[in-house]
Design an enzyme around this catalytic site. Sequence first.
Site, PDB file in Angstrom:
ATOM      1  N   ASP A  35       0.859  -1.176   0.000  1.00 10.69           N
ATOM      2  CA  ASP A  35       0.000   0.000   0.000  1.00 10.69           C
ATOM      3  C   ASP A  35       0.900   1.233   0.000  1.00 10.69           C
ATOM      4  OD1 ASP A  35       0.840   0.322   2.660  1.00 10.69           O
ATOM      5  OD2 ASP A  35      -1.075  -0.344   3.497  1.00 10.69           O
ATOM      6  N   CYS A  36       0.300   2.412   0.047  1.00  8.99           N
ATOM      7  CA  CYS A  36       1.078   3.635  -0.180  1.00  8.99           C
ATOM      8  C   CYS A  36       2.244   3.786   0.788  1.00  8.99           C
ATOM      9  CB  CYS A  36       0.170   4.867  -0.157  1.00  8.99           C
ATOM     10  SG  CYS A  36      -0.608   5.226   1.432  1.00  8.99           S
ATOM     11  N   SER A  37       1.971   3.620   2.081  1.00  8.93           N
ATOM     12  CA  SER A  37       3.031   3.830   3.068  1.00  8.93           C
ATOM     13  C   SER A  37       3.946   2.613   3.188  1.00  8.93           C
ATOM     14  CB  SER A  37       2.437   4.207   4.425  1.00  8.93           C
ATOM     15  OG  SER A  37       1.440   3.293   4.812  1.00  8.93           O
ATOM     16  N   SER A  56       1.159   6.342   6.811  1.00 11.52           N
ATOM     17  CA  SER A  56       1.377   7.641   6.174  1.00 11.52           C
ATOM     18  C   SER A  56       1.267   8.783   7.183  1.00 11.52           C
ATOM     19  CB  SER A  56       0.423   7.839   4.994  1.00 11.52           C
ATOM     20  OG  SER A  56      -0.923   7.697   5.399  1.00 11.52           O
ATOM     21  N   HIS A  87      -2.664   9.436   2.404  1.00  8.14           N
ATOM     22  CA  HIS A  87      -1.914   8.904   1.267  1.00  8.14           C
ATOM     23  C   HIS A  87      -0.530   9.539   1.231  1.00  8.14           C
ATOM     24  CE1 HIS A  87      -1.575   6.631  -2.417  1.00  8.14           C
ATOM     25  NE2 HIS A  87      -1.165   7.696  -3.080  1.00  8.14           N
ATOM     26  N   HIS A  99       3.943   6.147  -6.614  1.00  4.39           N
ATOM     27  CA  HIS A  99       3.171   5.746  -5.439  1.00  4.39           C
ATOM     28  C   HIS A  99       2.391   4.466  -5.706  1.00  4.39           C
ATOM     29  CE1 HIS A  99      -0.735   7.994  -6.787  1.00  4.39           C
ATOM     30  NE2 HIS A  99       0.089   7.954  -7.794  1.00  4.39           N
TER      31      HIS A  99
END
Length: 126
Positions: A35-37, A56, A87, A99
């Site tokens: 995922d993003c983080s 995040s 995000h 990302h």
Amino acid sequence: AEISDSRRQELVAFALQFVGGRFGAGGNDPHTGADCSGFTSYVMLHGAGVSIARSSASQSQQGVDVSADQMRPGDLIFYGNGSRINHVAMYIGNGQVVHASTYKTGIKISQWNYRAPVRIKNVLGD
């Protein structure tokens, strides 16, 4: 500054090899889905040797605040809903970020301001 610049370019190159990879909620490894983080923490650790928090919101509390006109490749850009961060993406230069976006699009490149950025941080310590 040149050492710092080349380190940042190496970090960007490291991150870009995962473009096209899978998004995975709670995922920590872009080889299998992140995922993003999870993506930014993996890339920072393995691409620059820098350990940052997992979420995040926590990542946005680390490092030094940077203004949009001073950001450099390798800085982290945070997006949110109001003041709530939800995000994170990594700046790669030329007005773009990489990302882990969504299940549908996976790890991709976007314009840095495809959403309104809430804050920008330098977590590399240079």
